[in-house]
Write a protein that holds these residues in place. Structure first.
Motif, mmCIF file in Angstrom:
data_model
loop_
_atom_site.group_PDB
_atom_site.id
_atom_site.type_symbol
_atom_site.label_atom_id
_atom_site.label_comp_id
_atom_site.label_asym_id
_atom_site.label_seq_id
_atom_site.Cartn_x
_atom_site.Cartn_y
_atom_site.Cartn_z
ATOM 1 N N ILE A 615 1.810 4.868 51.750
ATOM 2 C CA ILE A 615 3.194 5.339 51.831
ATOM 3 C C ILE A 615 3.534 5.740 53.263
ATOM 4 C CG2 ILE A 615 4.778 7.157 51.100
ATOM 5 C CD1 ILE A 615 3.385 7.126 48.373
ATOM 6 N N VAL A 616 2.613 6.472 53.912
ATOM 7 C CA VAL A 616 2.845 6.900 55.289
ATOM 8 C C VAL A 616 2.850 5.712 56.243
ATOM 9 C CG1 VAL A 616 1.820 8.204 57.200
ATOM 10 C CG2 VAL A 616 1.965 9.224 54.928
ATOM 11 N N ILE A 617 1.942 4.782 56.031
ATOM 12 C CA ILE A 617 1.844 3.624 56.924
ATOM 13 C C ILE A 617 3.105 2.761 56.857
ATOM 14 C CG2 ILE A 617 0.609 1.449 57.329
ATOM 15 C CD1 ILE A 617 -1.953 2.899 56.507
ATOM 16 N N THR A 618 3.606 2.526 55.643
ATOM 17 C CA THR A 618 4.757 1.627 55.455
ATOM 18 C C THR A 618 6.101 2.345 55.451
ATOM 19 O OG1 THR A 618 4.634 1.798 53.035
ATOM 20 C CG2 THR A 618 3.316 0.073 54.096
ATOM 21 N N HIS A 619 6.079 3.691 55.362
ATOM 22 C CA HIS A 619 7.315 4.489 55.228
ATOM 23 C C HIS A 619 8.110 4.062 53.998
ATOM 24 C CE1 HIS A 619 6.598 6.112 59.251
ATOM 25 N NE2 HIS A 619 6.422 4.876 59.672
ATOM 26 N N ASP A 620 7.398 3.672 52.964
ATOM 27 C CA ASP A 620 8.045 3.191 51.733
ATOM 28 C C ASP A 620 7.365 3.849 50.539
ATOM 29 O OD1 ASP A 620 9.283 1.880 49.679
ATOM 30 O OD2 ASP A 620 8.482 -0.111 50.149
ATOM 31 N N ALA A 621 8.095 4.728 49.827
ATOM 32 C CA ALA A 621 7.527 5.411 48.674
ATOM 33 C C ALA A 621 7.242 4.466 47.521
ATOM 34 C CB ALA A 621 8.470 6.521 48.197
ATOM 35 N N ASN A 622 7.820 3.269 47.542
ATOM 36 C CA ASN A 622 7.645 2.302 46.456
ATOM 37 C C ASN A 622 6.749 1.140 46.879
ATOM 38 O OD1 ASN A 622 9.557 3.751 44.819
ATOM 39 N ND2 ASN A 622 11.195 2.825 46.040
ATOM 40 N N VAL A 623 5.856 1.400 47.809
ATOM 41 C CA VAL A 623 5.098 0.303 48.417
ATOM 42 C C VAL A 623 4.253 -0.449 47.394
ATOM 43 C CG1 VAL A 623 3.214 1.882 49.084
ATOM 44 C CG2 VAL A 623 3.499 -0.284 50.282
ATOM 45 N N VAL A 624 3.729 0.221 46.359
ATOM 46 C CA VAL A 624 2.910 -0.475 45.361
ATOM 47 C C VAL A 624 3.593 -0.501 43.995
ATOM 48 C CG1 VAL A 624 0.729 0.029 46.528
ATOM 49 C CG2 VAL A 624 1.616 1.638 44.837
ATOM 50 N N ALA A 625 4.889 -0.201 43.944
ATOM 51 C CA ALA A 625 5.594 -0.108 42.665
ATOM 52 C C ALA A 625 5.776 -1.491 42.034
ATOM 53 C CB ALA A 625 6.953 0.546 42.859
ATOM 54 N N LEU A 626 5.740 -1.526 40.720
ATOM 55 C CA LEU A 626 5.965 -2.761 39.969
ATOM 56 C C LEU A 626 7.456 -3.080 39.934
ATOM 57 C CD1 LEU A 626 3.628 -2.013 36.922
ATOM 58 C CD2 LEU A 626 3.184 -3.637 38.782
ATOM 59 N N PRO A 627 7.813 -4.344 39.672
ATOM 60 C CA PRO A 627 9.236 -4.695 39.505
ATOM 61 C C PRO A 627 9.847 -3.906 38.344
ATOM 62 C CG PRO A 627 7.889 -6.668 39.738
ATOM 63 C CD PRO A 627 6.942 -5.524 39.589
ATOM 64 N N GLU A 628 11.099 -3.546 38.486
ATOM 65 C CA GLU A 628 11.750 -2.732 37.467
ATOM 66 C C GLU A 628 11.755 -3.411 36.103
ATOM 67 O OE1 GLU A 628 15.467 -0.969 38.271
ATOM 68 O OE2 GLU A 628 14.966 -0.411 40.326
ATOM 69 N N ALA A 629 11.740 -4.713 36.071
ATOM 70 C CA ALA A 629 11.841 -5.439 34.795
ATOM 71 C C ALA A 629 10.671 -5.163 33.871
ATOM 72 C CB ALA A 629 11.965 -6.940 35.062
ATOM 73 N N ILE A 630 9.505 -4.809 34.422
ATOM 74 C CA ILE A 630 8.339 -4.612 33.554
ATOM 75 C C ILE A 630 7.958 -3.132 33.424
ATOM 76 C CG2 ILE A 630 7.398 -6.899 34.016
ATOM 77 C CD1 ILE A 630 5.461 -5.652 35.966
ATOM 78 N N ARG A 631 8.762 -2.243 33.997
ATOM 79 C CA ARG A 631 8.488 -0.816 33.831
ATOM 80 C C ARG A 631 8.873 -0.371 32.426
ATOM 81 N NH1 ARG A 631 10.910 1.627 39.543
ATOM 82 N NH2 ARG A 631 9.919 0.065 40.924
ATOM 83 N N GLN A 632 8.184 0.677 31.963
ATOM 84 C CA GLN A 632 8.390 1.165 30.605
ATOM 85 C C GLN A 632 9.028 2.557 30.624
ATOM 86 O OE1 GLN A 632 7.618 -0.909 27.944
ATOM 87 N NE2 GLN A 632 7.237 -2.341 29.630
ATOM 88 N N GLY A 633 9.435 3.008 29.461
ATOM 89 C CA GLY A 633 10.072 4.313 29.342
ATOM 90 C C GLY A 633 9.057 5.440 29.177
ATOM 91 N N SER A 634 9.585 6.631 28.910
ATOM 92 C CA SER A 634 8.737 7.824 28.796
ATOM 93 C C SER A 634 7.783 7.759 27.615
ATOM 94 C CB SER A 634 9.617 9.077 28.669
ATOM 95 O OG SER A 634 10.399 9.253 29.821
ATOM 96 N N TRP A 635 8.090 6.915 26.632
ATOM 97 C CA TRP A 635 7.236 6.832 25.442
ATOM 98 C C TRP A 635 5.806 6.460 25.822
ATOM 99 C CZ3 TRP A 635 4.546 2.438 24.248
ATOM 100 C CH2 TRP A 635 4.942 1.252 24.864
ATOM 101 N N LEU A 636 5.653 5.582 26.810
ATOM 102 C CA LEU A 636 4.314 5.157 27.195
ATOM 103 C C LEU A 636 3.557 6.301 27.855
ATOM 104 C CD1 LEU A 636 2.206 2.945 27.379
ATOM 105 C CD2 LEU A 636 3.271 2.169 29.508
#
Length: 655
Positions: A615-636
């Motif tokens: 995160i510090v190196i890239t200045h991007d908090a979402n550097v390893v985040a998955l695409p929004e299409a495959i993210r799940q809700g709070s149930w998981l």
């Protein structure tokens, strides 16, 4: 705040004083674990506002590693866990106070030598101030020191540490994977929240953080403390916030303007808590710190008097003691204290530029550090480090220091709040180290270790941790940020204690404080103390230490909820083990669960630090985040935390 389990029978010291103790391998391993535990507890404390004892996990790791060598012994394992515990306690002193300088905008980053000087000197003073108290509290008064007794028992029965190491490793993997899923991959939200309007402005709010570390904290502290933390949260979130929203929100122009825009219920609840309700915890903590001083005044006098009498007895008294019962000589203690006070005076002088200010700052620091190191050590001996009033005595110190500095420097001073925090940082480090170190000296006394060698290792552990503390804090600051979430740092670490201490110091110098809330919190604290005294009179098994309620009242509710869940798991496991296996085996099963809980904490914390690097190196908090299409809700996330809780229960109850 630090925690561990209690055990029963105390055995007499074993005649092991001639065994090798400060060996090269033990010191090196102790230094490594001090750094690792300091890093993990720094993250945990900034995240949850609570820290946990590293003694037993470090003892188990030490037993596993040193068994690889041809010659190793129980005293070497004690040396290792002593160094690791000092590193963990030093982290608590640093993260409870120094981030306040960032929140006050006095620092933009953590200055390396300032961090080393303040927390290093404070930690070493904590070691030195407990030396004259050791014999009085441990040998003469025979205080319980539950964590130290538990560690000694672990060391005594440590013939087969592999099972404990396996539990630690598996739990660390689970904690790391859960952290990766929430903070890194963002597979599911890290917090499950439900909120709504009860009436036009009164809001209801419930939340749960998907955190195995918090679950582990709850298991380690047990249901008594976990339920009190949750009670404090319930007072703030289920009672105070709805009442304030319904009847008093117009008294705060900022909140009234926000309410007029009809925000989401969760947003309004968080804003009410942040600007008003969390100050209930400040009042309760102030009362808790003052009560600790008041209730322990006679016992502290006896302990300090005993230590001074032993010093006056001189070499003749020392000659009659066994080798294992000898401390670092008092003359060297006094020389070391003087050597540490000089650079602290220089640091204070460099920030104030006025001798008339830096001299009182140094005096307040020295007196408060000795007094509260004694309080921390005595409280640890009575009820364990879990109930140590570290937050309370630190915020009391900062408030008193701020008032003195206000008188000396005036309300327009721009450095007054920061100067009060600097004093608090030294005192907090000394108090945090004192309780943990006396626990380790108790363990050493029970297994026949040499006191002065353990005291040297405590100093080594402090120095090892302090040398890496600034880089760790800077990494976490740049990656996550501290305090309230922002657009730049949406997953900011709350740093609860530091946030409150910054607000108190700034409030004294004219920024204003919600004194009505602080007064109400003080009233709540007095009521809790009265209730606890009644429980004490009734000789109840459960107690109600006021600091546990205060911590819960200034934590976001979503942090208190999984802690309570972990306490429920511990209570259920203890009841099950007692019925099925008998009382004689209950502690063994609970200790296995505690190692699993410690693994959850360590894995999540270390992965959180590791994620900060990209995160510090890239200045991007979402550097390893998955695409929004495959993210799940709070149930998981809820399913994950339930499964991990079930796994913790299974480990604690397995035959």
């Amino acid at each position: 705040m630090n925690h561990a389990s209690k055990v029963g029978v105390m055995l007499p010291p074993a005649p092991r004083g001639m065994l090798p103790q400060l060996t090269v391998k033990a010191v090196i391993l102790g230094i490594i674990l001090a750094i690792v535990m300091a890093a993990a507890n720094a993250y945990l404390g900034l995240f949850t506002g609570m820290t946990v004892s590293a003694s037993i996990p470090a003892a188990v790791i030490s037993m596993g590693v040193l068994r690889l060598f041809r010659h190793s012994n129980i005293i070497e394992n004690n040396i290792v866990q002593t160094g690791a515990s000092a590193g963990e306690a030093l982290a608590a002193g640093a993260i409870f106070t120094l981030p306040a300088l960032i929140l006050l905008h006095h620092w933009s980053h953590f200055h390396y030598w300032w961090v080393v000087g303040l927390t290093g000197a404070g930690g070493l003073l904590g070691v030195l101030f407990t030396i004259p108290l050791r014999r009085s509290l441990i040998v003469d008064q025979k205080l319980a020191f539950p964590e130290g007794t538990a560690t000694a028992e672990v060391l005594k029965v440590g013939d087969h540490p592999r099972a404990g190491l396996n539990a630690l490793a598996l739990a660390a993997l689970l904690g790391a994977l859960a952290k990766l899923a929430t903070t890194g991959l963002q597979l599911f939200p890290g917090i499950a929240v439900a909120a709504g309007y009860i009436s036009r402005r009164a809001v209801g709010y419930v939340g749960l953080h998907i955190s195995p570390a918090l679950l582990g904290v709850g298991y380690i502290v047990g249901l008594n403390i976990a339920s009190l933390v949750f009670l404090g949260g319930a007072i703030s979130w289920f009672v105070a916030i709805p009442i304030f929203g319904a009847y008093f929100i117009t008294t705060d122009p900022q909140l009234a303007a926000l309410a007029a825009t009809h925000p989401g219920a969760a947003d309004l609840a968080r804003e009410i808590w942040s600007t008003q309700i969390r100050y209930l915890g400040v009042g309760a903590m102030l009362v808790g710190g003052l009560w600790a001083l008041l209730s322990l005044r006679a016992s502290l006098f006896v302990g300090i008097k005993g230590g001074l009498e032993q010093h006056r007895a001189g070499r003749a008294a020392l000659a009659n003691r066994s080798e294992t019962d000898k401390d670092i000589p008092m003359q060297w203690v006094l020389i070391a204290v003087a050597a540490l006070v000089a650079p602290l005076f220089y640091l204070f002088q460099s920030i104030t530029g006025a001798l008339v200010v830096s001299l009182p700052m140094t005096g307040i620091m020295l007196v408060a550090a000795f007094l509260f190191a004694s309080v921390g050590g005595y409280m640890a001996g009575l009820v364990g480090s879990s109930n140590n009033p570290i937050s309370g005595i630190t915020i009391t110190t900062i408030l008193f220091a701020a008032l003195v500095l206000l008188w000396l420097m005036g309300a327009r001073s721009t450095i007054g709040p920061a100067a009060a925090i600097l004093i608090g940082a030294v005192v907090c480090s000394a108090a945090a180290i004192a309780g943990d170190n006396l626990q380790d000296l108790k363990a050493g006394h029970l297994i026949g270790a040499t006191a002065w060698k353990l005291q040297i290792m405590q100093g080594v552990g402090v120095v090892s941790a302090v040398l890496v503390m600034a880089p760790i804090l800077n990494l976490l600051l740049r990656a996550y940020g501290f305090g309230a979430p922002t657009t730049l740092h949406p997953q900011a670490l709350p740093a609860p204690q530091a946030s409150l201490m910054a607000a108190v110091a700034q409030g004294v110098f004219g920024a204003g404080l919600p004194w009505a809330m602080i007064g109400t919190g003080a009233g709540i604290g007095i009521a809790v103390i009265a209730f606890d005294e009644w429980l004490k009179y009734r000789k109840a098994r459960w107690r109600a230490p006021v600091l546990a309620v205060a911590v819960g009242s200034y934590l976001p509710l979503e942090l208190a909820t999984p802690i309570f869940l972990g306490g429920l798991v511990a209570y259920g496991a203890r009841r099950y083990n007692g019925r099925r296996h008998g009382l004689g085996h209950t502690e063994e099963h609970m200790r296995r669960g505690m190692l699993f809980a410690a693994g959850l904490i360590t894995g999540e914390a270390l992965l959180g630090i590791a994620l900060a690097v990209p995160i510090v190196i890239t200045h991007d908090a979402n550097v390893v985040a998955l695409p929004e299409a495959i993210r799940q809700g709070s149930w998981l996330g809820l399913l994950v935390i339930v499964l991990i809780a079930a796994g913790l229960a299974r480990v604690a109850m397995r035959a």
